[in-house]
Design an enzyme around this catalytic site. Structure first.
Site, PDB file in Angstrom:
ATOM      1  N   GLU A 205     -13.475 -41.066  -0.669  1.00  0.00           N
ATOM      2  CA  GLU A 205     -13.449 -41.916   0.535  1.00  0.00           C
ATOM      3  C   GLU A 205     -14.379 -43.117   0.367  1.00  0.00           C
ATOM      4  O   GLU A 205     -14.078 -44.224   0.805  1.00  0.00           O
ATOM      5  CB  GLU A 205     -13.827 -41.085   1.768  1.00  0.00           C
ATOM      6  CG  GLU A 205     -12.747 -40.054   2.098  1.00  0.00           C
ATOM      7  CD  GLU A 205     -13.111 -39.171   3.283  1.00  0.00           C
ATOM      8  OE1 GLU A 205     -14.140 -38.467   3.187  1.00  0.00           O
ATOM      9  OE2 GLU A 205     -12.394 -39.197   4.294  1.00  0.00           O
TER      10      GLU A 205
ATOM     11  N   GLU B 100     -10.842 -31.224   1.059  1.00  0.00           N
ATOM     12  CA  GLU B 100     -11.357 -30.699   2.334  1.00  0.00           C
ATOM     13  C   GLU B 100     -10.489 -29.596   2.921  1.00  0.00           C
ATOM     14  O   GLU B 100     -10.965 -28.647   3.537  1.00  0.00           O
ATOM     15  CB  GLU B 100     -11.485 -31.837   3.361  1.00  0.00           C
ATOM     16  CG  GLU B 100     -12.652 -32.772   3.130  1.00  0.00           C
ATOM     17  CD  GLU B 100     -12.372 -33.854   2.101  1.00  0.00           C
ATOM     18  OE1 GLU B 100     -11.326 -33.801   1.404  1.00  0.00           O
ATOM     19  OE2 GLU B 100     -13.212 -34.767   1.984  1.00  0.00           O
TER      20      GLU B 100
END
Ligand code: NAD
Length: 696
Positions: free
Chosen positions: A105, A125
């Site tokens: 990210e 995740e």
């Protein structure tokens, strides 16, 4: 200025340096912010490079900060990403090794990305029940497109940098030194304006609606019970349909909702439980490890062949011993067939098959294995046979070799007692198929040395297994717990449920396989033989197994005989309910004067699972299992327990231990129940009374 911020020819290089994986903890986030401020203020700096020290770019959140206030403390990761995106000078992410989760990210918020080959890129995740909460679901689809991004986000699996470059994730692949290449790239783009921001890109919408509709169906079916994947899809859809900032807010909300779900807590518990299992209180880092560079396996049957494959897969040369040539040839031919089947499915090349087979050396003589660093015995499950093998191992194996037994039910201490080196003897209980199943129970005998324990636990990791330490008892952790579970499943058949109803209830609840399908897979004759021995010591068990014994005596051994608790068509493993089984069940019920009753699915699940929990509580108190989370790891990795429920002990915690005890008390009042069976183990009773949990 620290060595982790330098300027080179008009480019500021901010180094991410937080071993082992440059986790984006509070200190590192602060360092990035300071570096950006310095770069902004320095008129000589025209561009910025972010690069990782050591093994990679960044592995994402620093798991040492999980559940601490530092996790969300400012500057948060989102604040850092906003700052990068808004900087008036171009920021280039230079990726090597890994860019995962928050690490990816971070790279996505940069204006440019460059990478070397071989870097592992992922948004994992979902594997801990959450979603990428720092813009990953909004930015990745804008860069590599909806389909590819959804696949990465929902699977959590890593892809190689060179595979992602053609999709547009990287602006340039660097062939030589990454740092120098990234600085040169930054210099080239330093003056280009406007700065490219991922948030400004538009996702190609053509065909998107149909793709998302199909994906929604696939995900609902494939990830039943897991709330994160479907939320990931909703976020990716938001990236398509909403303005960027609204999409970010939507993602944030989804993240917060997921964090609070029991399922995501269970997945995080499972993640940490697996790490915890490697820690053994009295075996510290000062314990010496023995190098394991070669292995031997005695017995090349079902288990021995699979164990040999496990070593070969890890690149550890392994010698396989049988005393009869035919058995040896048969065993190795099966190993080869297994590899060839994998190659046929495209998961391995033909040359891989030869490489792996090349790691396996057959022998008919004990002298042929004498030099191995570890030997694993996997011969017939009979004490006399095992003792005979261990006497020979004691006489032939080099000094310092680890002598391991794969026994599932026999006393490891008794086996060790026939050797002059019981400190070197340990149990390594693999699960079938041994080359596939991840669980390895490492059984510590009375005299097993710390060195041998530490080495075997480390070896488990090297060969891709999850090692869980167990003490010596009948069945160790997993199979000892299974016994009361099995008894409940059988008792319910006596009371009124058919095997297929018991299986369906547990499978709907999330077990990979119901108990009766499991018995048919394992072979009913194995348990039958073990039971005959047990009846001599515990005659009270016999009535519980009357139906099983009848099934077995009718030649219904399971899949291998085409019938067991179910019937099977030739060449097909689909289990079909069989009226013949219902007839046998009916006969036994009638002979005992029992009127069958309908048993609700919830009762089926509770009786089976709470039986596991109660036995595990006893195991923990006896010191057979070190901790409740180890029990969870055993069931998650060896018995198909649904990961989103966290394992039997975590599940009991979520139900509330007082509620578990109350239900057990109700079950004990059932006319067919053995009240002793449902007496809460002291640990369970105590924790329930104190309002506590098994897992902290
Ligand atoms: P198996 O019958 O398939 O294989 C045993 C092999 O050992 C045979 O090939 C036999 O020829 C060989 N053998 C017997 N005596 C020997 C000797 N003295 N020297 C050398 N080789 C000898 O049995 P298996 O299912 O592979 O089980 C092996 C061990 O693993 C047992 O202790 C069993 O309890 C344990 N185990 C089995 C499973 C399972 O699911 N099958 C799971 C975990 C543990």
């Amino acid at each position: 200025m620290s060595s982790t911020y330098q300027t080179q020819d008009g480019v500021a290089v901010i180094m991410l340096d937080n071993p082992p994986v440059n986790g984006l903890g509070h200190a590192l986030r602060t360092h990035i912010m300071e570096g950006l401020a310095a770069a902004e203020a320095d008129g000589g700096v025209k561009a910025v490079v972010l690069i990782g020290a050591g093994r990679g770019f960044s592995g994402g959140a620093d798991i040492r900060e999980f559940n601490t206030p530092k996790m969300g403390a400012e500057p948060s990761l989102r604040t850092v990403l906003d700052r990068i995106e808004g900087l008036a000078k171009p920021v280039v992410a230079a990726v090597h090794g890994i860019a995962m989760g928050g690490g990816l990210e971070l790279a996505l918020a940069c204006h440019y990305r460059v990478a070397v080959k071989g870097a592992e890129i992922a948004l994992p995740e979902v594997k801990i029940g959450i979603l990428p909460g720092a813009g990953g679901t909004q930015r990745l689809p804008r860069v590599i497109g909806l389909e590819q991004a959804l696949d990465m986000i929902v699977s959590g699996n890593a892809r190689r940098s060179e595979a992602l470059a053609p999709l547009g994730l990287f602006d340039e692949m660097i062939a030589g030194d990454l740092g120098a290449g990234a600085v040169a790239f930054a210099q080239r783009v330093a003056a280009a304006r406007p700065l490219p921001r991922v948030r400004d890109r538009v996702i190609a919408a053509e065909g998107a609606a149909a793709f998302l509709a199909k994906a929604r169906n696939d995900i609902a079916r494939r990830y039943r019970g897991y709330p994160a994947p479907i939320k990931c899809l909703a976020c990716v859809e938001a990236a398509l349909t909403m303005p960027f900032d609204d999409g970010l807010a939507f993602e944030r909300k989804g993240f917060q909702e997921l964090v609070e779900t029991t399922e995501s807590k269970a997945l995080r518990h499972a993640f940490f439980a697996e790490r915890q299992a490697a820690k053994i209180p009295d075996v510290g880092p000062e314990t010496l490890m023995r190098p394991i560079k070669s292995a031997a396996v005695v017995g090349c049957g079902t288990m021995g062949g699979g164990i040999a494959m496990t070593f070969a897969n890890a690149g550890i040369p392994v010698t396989v011993l049988e005393t009869q040539k035919e058995a040896l040839d048969r065993g190795l031919a099966l190993v080869r067939r297994n590899y060839e089947a994998t190659a046929k499915r495209g998961r391995m090349s033909a040359s891989d098959v030869e490489t792996r087979m090349g790691h396996i050396t057959p022998t008919l003589e004990f002298a042929g294995i004498a030099k191995a660093d570890i030997v694993i015995e996997a011969v017939f499950e009979e004490m006399d046979v095992k003792k005979d093998v261990f006497r020979k191992l004691d006489a032939t194996m080099k000094e310092g070799a680890i002598l391991a037994t794969n026994t599932s039910t026999l006393d490891v201490d008794e086996i060790a007692s026939v050797t002059a080196r019981p400190g070197d003897v340990i149990g390594t209980h693999f699960f079938s198929p041994a080359n596939v199943m991840r669980l390895l129970e490492v059984v510590r005998g009375k005299e097993t040395s710390k060195e041998v324990v530490a080495t075997t636990m480390m070896l488990a990791r090297t060969i891709g297994k999850i090692g869980v330490l167990s003490g010596v008892c009948d069945g160790f952790i997993g199979n000892r717990m299974l016994e009361p579970y099995v008894r409940q499943s059988l008792l319910m058949v006596l009371e009124g449920a058919l095997p297929e109803e018991v299986d369906r209830a547990l499978e709907d609840w999330g077990m990979a396989m119901g108990p009766f399908r499991m018995y048919d897979l394992a072979g009913n004759d194995v348990g039958y033989r073990i039971r005959q021995r047990r009846y001599l010591e515990r005659p009270r068990l016999k009535p519980f197994y009357e139906i099983s014994d009848r099934i077995c005596e009718a030649g219904r051994y399971g899949q291998k005989t085409g019938k067991g608790w179910y019937r099977y068509e030739p060449g097909d493993r689909t289990a079909h309910a069989d009226p013949e089984v219902a007839r046998i069940v009916g006969e036994v019920r009638a002979a005992r004067g029992l009127t069958p009753r309908a048993i609700p699915a919830s009762e089926i699940v509770e009786r089976c699972i709470f039986a596991l929990v109660n036995e595990a509580a006893a195991l923990i108190e006896e010191g057979i299992a070190l901790r409740a989370s180890d029990v969870d790891v055993v069931y998650l990795s060896g018995y198909g327990f649904p990961r989103y429920r966290g394992g039997p002990m975590f599940y009991a915690d979520t139900v509330g231990l007082a509620n578990v005890v109350a239900r057990m008390s109700e079950f004990s009042r059932n006319p067919l129940a053995d009240p002793e069976f449902w007496r809460p183990a002291p640990l369970l009773a105590r924790l329930a009374g104190e309002g506590k949990r098994f897992n902290g």
